[in-house]
Design an enzyme around this catalytic site. Structure first.
Site, mmCIF file in Angstrom:
data_model
loop_
_atom_site.group_PDB
_atom_site.id
_atom_site.type_symbol
_atom_site.label_atom_id
_atom_site.label_comp_id
_atom_site.label_asym_id
_atom_site.label_seq_id
_atom_site.Cartn_x
_atom_site.Cartn_y
_atom_site.Cartn_z
ATOM 1 N N LYS A 113 0.832 -1.217 0.000
ATOM 2 C CA LYS A 113 0.000 0.000 0.000
ATOM 3 C C LYS A 113 0.863 1.262 0.000
ATOM 4 C CE LYS A 113 -4.446 -0.573 -0.290
ATOM 5 N NZ LYS A 113 -4.825 -1.900 -0.097
ATOM 6 N N LYS A 195 -4.086 -11.388 -8.073
ATOM 7 C CA LYS A 195 -5.326 -12.000 -7.595
ATOM 8 C C LYS A 195 -6.546 -11.192 -8.049
ATOM 9 C CE LYS A 195 -5.206 -9.439 -3.303
ATOM 10 N NZ LYS A 195 -5.484 -9.337 -1.915
ATOM 11 N N LYS A 198 -11.143 -6.221 -5.611
ATOM 12 C CA LYS A 198 -12.318 -5.353 -5.675
ATOM 13 C C LYS A 198 -12.017 -4.091 -6.474
ATOM 14 C CE LYS A 198 -13.650 -6.427 -1.033
ATOM 15 N NZ LYS A 198 -12.683 -5.894 -0.099
HETATM 16 P P1 TYM Z 1 -10.825 -8.131 1.877
HETATM 17 O O1 TYM Z 1 -11.976 -7.201 2.006
HETATM 18 O O2 TYM Z 1 -9.718 -7.730 0.974
HETATM 19 O O3 TYM Z 1 -11.316 -9.544 1.426
HETATM 20 C C1 TYM Z 1 -12.382 -10.223 2.096
HETATM 21 C C2 TYM Z 1 -12.093 -11.722 2.142
HETATM 22 O O4 TYM Z 1 -11.932 -12.228 0.821
HETATM 23 C C3 TYM Z 1 -10.679 -12.921 0.716
HETATM 24 N N1 TYM Z 1 -10.130 -12.690 -0.648
HETATM 25 C C4 TYM Z 1 -9.675 -13.663 -1.456
HETATM 26 N N2 TYM Z 1 -9.601 -14.997 -1.293
HETATM 27 C C5 TYM Z 1 -9.121 -15.713 -2.322
HETATM 28 N N3 TYM Z 1 -8.729 -15.176 -3.513
HETATM 29 C C6 TYM Z 1 -8.785 -13.840 -3.720
HETATM 30 N N4 TYM Z 1 -8.434 -13.333 -4.898
HETATM 31 C C7 TYM Z 1 -9.268 -13.020 -2.654
HETATM 32 N N5 TYM Z 1 -9.469 -11.686 -2.519
HETATM 33 C C8 TYM Z 1 -9.995 -11.506 -1.275
HETATM 34 C C9 TYM Z 1 -9.791 -12.291 1.778
HETATM 35 O O5 TYM Z 1 -8.754 -13.164 2.167
HETATM 36 C C10 TYM Z 1 -10.777 -12.035 2.891
HETATM 37 O O6 TYM Z 1 -10.974 -13.201 3.661
HETATM 38 N N6 TYM Z 1 -8.188 -7.173 6.036
HETATM 39 C C11 TYM Z 1 -9.340 -7.897 5.511
HETATM 40 C C12 TYM Z 1 -10.657 -7.493 6.167
HETATM 41 C C13 TYM Z 1 -10.691 -7.655 7.645
HETATM 42 C C14 TYM Z 1 -10.767 -8.894 8.367
HETATM 43 C C15 TYM Z 1 -10.818 -8.528 9.732
HETATM 44 C C16 TYM Z 1 -10.782 -10.234 7.982
HETATM 45 C C17 TYM Z 1 -10.716 -6.643 8.548
HETATM 46 N N7 TYM Z 1 -10.778 -7.153 9.799
HETATM 47 C C18 TYM Z 1 -10.888 -9.487 10.741
HETATM 48 C C19 TYM Z 1 -10.859 -11.196 8.990
HETATM 49 C C20 TYM Z 1 -10.906 -10.821 10.350
HETATM 50 C C21 TYM Z 1 -9.461 -7.587 4.028
HETATM 51 O O7 TYM Z 1 -8.980 -6.578 3.563
HETATM 52 O O8 TYM Z 1 -10.232 -8.459 3.322
#
Ligand code: TYM
Length: 336
Positions: A113, A195, A198
């Protein structure tokens, strides 16, 4: 017997995609019957990149609606918005005292980032993993269903909990990343680069809100090659990704046929037809996504229902969070 506690969150930074679904939400849906589940929209986390206010608001509604459309039952789980649980912010403050600048600067997501937004390396970005740890620890969760990209954040959450216990007494359980299979999942973009995401790589990412034609177009454009040079070759990762997606949405016979064709192929005798494979995958994907999209749109159109569900989720989420905060304050010596 008390059920194990599960927590996971999704940032509202854009439309949800197949990576979110297969990395995280599919597990949420399976876990809701077995565990005591807390799922939330991580809207504070998305502020690190200074999103447009209106867009952020709409994305929060969308993430709630899409989670329900994918099968989460808001009566079984606590489904809430992070900013509705102020207890998380207080725990974040305590955990920040146990997190070191050096380790935060070394976090992979921070380095990525910081490279991507050199003019906005704010303190929230640096302490992102601490806020994530607070999200998890506030519910005293032990299982955290996430995709592979979150592995390091989970390791850090465990470290912070351990450090807290070492200093203040053993009150916090240690959380672990969870997936029903053996390994955490990573869904790649259809161009074979990085990957699914969003906010980036949008032509190579399939969104749960995509219309049928967009899904077909994106899959037909997915990266392939002339086929393997020898029978039973190892698959390049972009081909493996197509098989992974096919295993997730197509029937076993279809997968078996294309696996067989791949293994029987060699230079000059290419049995596998990637065009046919993509056509099959596209149709199965349309079948998979259409009902989710339609249900999410219907829920999104009913703001009263959304508000009612968000309030219900926040009440459930706050009740356990308040309990944890009381334990934490007592342990730290903030009870007068
Ligand atoms: P985020 O919003 O980027 O993604 C949400 C969930 O989707 C999974 N994910 C993927 N899994 C497989 N392949 C991909 N291409 C892919 N892109 C996203 C992520 O691993 C995630 O499980 N920091 C976290 C959000 C968060 C969180 C938490 C998660 C904040 N607090 C506490 C668990 C527990 C995030 O940015 O996820």
């Amino acid at each position: 017997m008390q059920k194990e506690v599960v927590v996971s969150g999704i940032r509202p930074t854009g439309f949800l995609h197949l990576g979110n679904y297969f990395g995280a939400m599919r597990n949420y849906v399976r876990m809701q019957d077995e565990f005591d589940c807390y799922f939330f929209v991580a809207n504070w986390h998305s502020l690190t990149t200074h999103p447009d206010t209106k867009e952020l608001q709409n994305s929060v509604y969308r993430v709630i609606a899409e989670n329900i459309a994918c099968g989460l039952d808001p009566d079984k789980v606590a489904l809430y918005v992070q900013s509705d649980i102020p207890e998380i912010a207080e725990l974040y403050l305590y955990l920040n005292m146990l997190a070191y600048k050096g380790e935060l600067e070394k976090t992979v997501t921070f380095k990525e980032k910081a490279r991507a937004q050199p003019d906005n390396i704010n303190a929230g970005l640096l302490t992102y993993p601490v806020l994530q740890a607070a999200d998890i620890i506030i519910q005293r969760a032990v299982k955290v269903p996430v995709g592979k990209d979150q592995e390091q954040h989970l390791e850090m959450a465990r470290n912070f909990a351990e450090r807290f216990n070492y200093r203040y007494g053993d009150i916090l359980p240690l959380p672990y990343a969870f997936n029903y299979g053996d390994e955490l999942i990573k869904i790649m973009g259809l161009d074979g680069m990085g990957k699914m995401s969003k906010s980036e790589n949008q032509q190579s990412t399939i969104y749960l809100a995509d219309e049928d034609d967009a899904i077909r177009k994106k899959i037909m454009k997915a990266k392939t090659d002339q086929g393997p040079a020898t029978p039973n070759s190892e698959k390049p990762d972009y081909i493996q990704n197509l098989f992974t997606l096919m295993k997730l949405v197509s029937n076993v016979e279809a997968v078996a046929k294309f696996e067989f064709d791949f293994n029987a192929s060699s230079t000059g005798n290419c049995v596998i037809r990637y065009g046919d494979m993509k056509k099959q995958l596209a149709e199965d994907m349309v079948q998979f996504i259409t009902p989710i999209r339609e249900k999410a749109n219907a829920i999104l159109g009913d703001k009263d229902l959304l508000h009612k569900l968000m309030k219900q989720g926040a009440d459930k989420g706050r009740s356990r969070a308040a309990e944890t905060l009381k334990m934490v304050r007592n342990a730290v010596g903030l009870n007068y």
